[in-house]
Scaffold this motif. Structure first.
Motif, short mmCIF file in Angstrom:
data_model
loop_
_atom_site.label_atom_id
_atom_site.label_comp_id
_atom_site.label_asym_id
_atom_site.label_seq_id
_atom_site.Cartn_x
_atom_site.Cartn_y
_atom_site.Cartn_z
N ARG A 32 6.12 9.41 1.62
CA ARG A 32 6.61 8.05 1.92
C ARG A 32 7.81 8.01 2.88
O ARG A 32 7.84 7.17 3.77
N PRO A 33 8.82 8.90 2.71
CA PRO A 33 10.00 8.75 3.59
C PRO A 33 9.64 8.74 5.08
O PRO A 33 10.20 7.95 5.84
N TYR A 82 -10.64 14.80 1.42
CA TYR A 82 -11.28 14.16 0.26
C TYR A 82 -12.74 14.57 0.36
O TYR A 82 -13.37 14.39 1.40
N ARG A 118 0.73 8.16 -7.73
CA ARG A 118 -0.27 7.11 -7.48
C ARG A 118 -1.53 7.29 -8.31
O ARG A 118 -2.44 6.47 -8.25
N THR A 153 3.32 15.52 4.63
CA THR A 153 2.09 15.58 3.84
C THR A 153 1.14 14.47 4.27
O THR A 153 1.50 13.57 5.04
N TYR A 189 0.82 -1.21 0.00
CA TYR A 189 0.00 0.00 0.00
C TYR A 189 0.86 1.27 0.00
O TYR A 189 0.61 2.21 -0.76
N TYR A 190 1.89 1.30 0.81
CA TYR A 190 2.71 2.52 0.91
C TYR A 190 3.55 2.76 -0.35
O TYR A 190 3.69 3.87 -0.83
N ASP A 227 5.00 18.56 -3.90
CA ASP A 227 5.44 17.32 -3.27
C ASP A 227 5.71 16.27 -4.33
O ASP A 227 5.42 16.45 -5.50
N THR A 255 -7.94 17.80 -1.84
CA THR A 255 -7.27 16.95 -2.83
C THR A 255 -8.16 16.82 -4.07
O THR A 255 -9.32 16.43 -3.97
N GLY A 309 8.61 12.72 -4.52
CA GLY A 309 9.99 12.34 -4.85
C GLY A 309 11.06 13.04 -4.06
O GLY A 309 12.25 12.85 -4.34
N1 FMN Z 1 -2.71 12.34 -0.62
C1 FMN Z 1 -3.90 12.79 -0.21
O1 FMN Z 1 -4.27 13.89 -0.57
N2 FMN Z 1 -4.69 12.04 0.63
C2 FMN Z 1 -4.32 10.81 1.06
O2 FMN Z 1 -5.04 10.15 1.80
C3 FMN Z 1 -3.07 10.31 0.63
N3 FMN Z 1 -2.66 9.10 1.03
C4 FMN Z 1 -1.44 8.65 0.63
C5 FMN Z 1 -1.00 7.41 1.09
C6 FMN Z 1 0.25 6.94 0.75
C7 FMN Z 1 0.70 5.62 1.26
C8 FMN Z 1 1.09 7.72 -0.09
C9 FMN Z 1 2.46 7.24 -0.47
C10 FMN Z 1 0.65 8.94 -0.57
C11 FMN Z 1 -0.61 9.42 -0.21
N4 FMN Z 1 -1.07 10.67 -0.65
C12 FMN Z 1 -2.29 11.12 -0.22
C13 FMN Z 1 -0.21 11.53 -1.48
C14 FMN Z 1 0.73 12.37 -0.62
O3 FMN Z 1 0.04 13.37 0.07
C15 FMN Z 1 1.81 13.04 -1.49
O4 FMN Z 1 1.21 13.70 -2.55
C16 FMN Z 1 2.87 12.05 -1.96
O5 FMN Z 1 3.07 11.03 -1.03
C17 FMN Z 1 4.18 12.75 -2.22
O6 FMN Z 1 5.10 11.87 -2.74
P1 FMN Z 1 6.25 11.13 -1.87
O7 FMN Z 1 5.58 9.99 -1.21
O8 FMN Z 1 7.23 10.72 -2.90
O9 FMN Z 1 6.81 12.13 -0.89
#
Ligand code: FMN
Length: 491
Positions: free
Chosen positions: A414-415, A237, A357, A182, A130-131, A390, A263, A392
């Motif tokens: 993710r980090p 959301y 994603r 985030t 999932y992550y 955001d 979002t 990467g």
């Molecule tokens: N973004 C949202 O707006 N709402 C969420 O519930 C949400 N859940 C996430 C869950 C996971 C496991 C990940 C990896 C991202 C999620 N995001 C969500 C997106 C993050 O807010 C963000 O845009 C993204 O993780 C940035 O990329 P990075 O993981 O490379 O730092």
């Protein structure tokens, strides 16, 4: 009320009468089955049984109180009478636990990549799925990071950099650094305590946290974990039922959230195949018998069916009418939409593709930023809106490049999840400290004392817009049979 016996509950084990146990209490979910956002099948798998372990990370603790009529709350269960499922020895899990026991010391992690490497080896497969997953061939996810490699520095020298200050202001709130945690859903997949671990670490380091709508902890738990002047924002959301949305937004404002991030890049959840595949091979599911399970959709789709795909720019005035919090649009991917956000009176945007994603081949936030800022400057709009990005970000140099290009702050997803999953709160704290140390050092090496001194003259962005180094398509590559050259004739 006398506690229910396990045998009584076990009788209600199908769609005609479906009872389940969560945290030692029984619930009649028969009528709720068709409404369950994650589908009926996953509940039916636990009909007549204890489903706490599966329920816990995906549902905030107040879910049943909120969504299941009180008449269906059947009361406490004498857990001593509940038949314990004998779990088959799972060799994969045994190996994982061995890897957990032998993981590196926290002090051996020197950068954010290290946390990812440890998390990958030690997390449960479904949680890692999932992550870590992203859309389709995960090219956008990898491009998010590689795009930073197409920007190089043009540092200044012989500047007095004895004192360096990396603090800044975001949406009117002070922050010790120009990055924030985030919103990422389902924190309990990574740590049994969930998002509050991030809250506590963020407090220690003066970092702002964005609370996700789809947190594993309840919203109140995350707010209650806040200390002193700590700043939290809300990620939203938007629900098809606007009354629910209104309640969430107004409650968040009441509880002291300082900004509302809506979002907009997820009218439908992207296909994240690692997530889907990790469910598919989960020994707990029944797919080998050819039964379809909604679970094979992965955690993401199961939890997101309430999101309103009809959300549009026309809805922004309504949000402005229900809250005084600044409104920031999260998931903007082109300069035209940044301008629309200014025109709509929004206080900010996040240039983001949701960590790769959602739409595969969406461009990286850093590239969109480089496209956006010159246009905003030309139109005299650069001070009318705050720009965040955001995706990467793994090194402080990435953060610095974004700030040089005009971002007010940078989100990291993710980090921090990986640091939490591998080492809990100390892991997240170390990840934040490492970033701070990297940032201070690189500010010095750039010849800058303060965040305000960072500007685009410190960068060489000539290569940024060329996509000649697009990340490889591994699936395509591994399935492809290369063309053959002419064979030698037999002797
Ligand atoms: N973004 C949202 O707006 N709402 C969420 O519930 C949400 N859940 C996430 C869950 C996971 C496991 C990940 C990896 C991202 C999620 N995001 C969500 C997106 C993050 O807010 C963000 O845009 C993204 O993780 C940035 O990329 P990075 O993981 O490379 O730092």
């Amino acid at each position: 009320m006398a506690a229910l016996k396990g045998s009584e509950i076990a009788e209600h084990n199908d769609a005609k009468s479906c009872w389940v146990i969560v945290h030692g209490k029984a619930y009649d979910v028969t009528e709720f089955l068709p409404e369950h956002p994650g589908g009926q099948k996953i509940i039916l798998k636990y009909a007549g049984k204890d489903c706490t372990e599966e329920f816990e990370p995906i549902h905030p603790p107040d879910t049943l109180d909120k969504f299941l009529d009180k008449s269906k709350h059947l009361g406490p269960v004498d857990m001593g009478t509940v038949e314990q499922e004998v779990k088959e020895e799972d060799p994969e899990e045994a190996e994982r636990l061995e890897r957990v026991a032998q993981k590196p010391l926290l002090s051996q992690c020197y950068n954010l990549h290290d946390f990812e490497a440890v998390a990958r080896r030690t997390m449960k497969k479904t949680a890692w799925g999932y992550y870590s997953s992203a859309a389709d061939d995960e090219i956008t996810m990898r491009e998010n990071h590689s795009a930073y490699h197409r920007i190089w520095f043009r540092p200044r020298v012989l500047v007095d950099v004895e004192n360096v200050d990396i603090s800044t202001t975001m949406l009117g709130s002070k922050s010790s650094v120009p990055f924030y945690v985030t919103a990422t859903a389902l924190g309990k997949l990574g740590d049994p305590e969930g998002e509050v671990v991030l809250t506590r670490a963020a407090h220690k380091h003066g970092v702002i946290q964005m609370i996700p709508t789809l947190a594993s902890c309840s919203f109140d738990e995350i707010c209650d974990a806040r200390k002193g002047e700590q700043v939290q924002w809300l990620q939203l959301y938007v629900n098809k039922d606007r009354k629910i949305t209104q309640r969430i937004v107004q409650y968040a404002e009441e509880r002291g959230c300082k900004a509302l991030f809506i979002t907009v890049d997820a009218p439908q959840l992207g296909r994240r195949e690692k997530d889907m595949r990790s469910k598919f091979t989960d020994p707990g599911t029944n797919v080998q018998e050819g039964q379809e399970t909604d679970n094979s959709q992965g955690a993401a789709r199961a939890i997101s069916s309430f999101i309103d795909p009809s959300l549009s720019w026309k809805d922004i005035p309504w949000f402005q009418s229900i809250t005084k919090m600044p409104i920031i649009i999260k998931g903007v991917q082109r300069v035209e939409d940044v301008i629309k956000a200014v025109e709509a009176g929004c206080q900010g945007v996040v240039l983001s593709n949701h960590g790769g994603r959602q739409l595969e081949f969406a461009r990286s936030g850093i590239e969109i930023l480089a496209e956006t800022m010159p246009v905003l400057r030309e139109l005299g709009l650069e001070n009318k809106i705050e720009i965040y990005i955001d995706g990467g970000v793994r090194r402080a140099t990435d953060v610095l490049k974004a700030i040089c290009l005009g971002a007010k702050g940078v989100g990291i997803g993710r980090p921090f999840l990986y640091a939490m999953s591998a080492y809990g709160q100390p892991g997240v704290e170390r990840a934040m400290q490492l970033l701070k140390d990297e940032m201070e050092m690189n500010m010095r090496l750039l010849g800058c004392n303060k965040i305000e001194e960072l500007n685009s003259s410190l960068l060489d962005t000539r290569a940024l817009f060329t996509h000649s180094s697009t990340p490889p398509d591994h699936l395509f590559g591994s399935a492809y049979e290369s063309l053959a050259t002419p064979a030698q004739r037999p002797k």
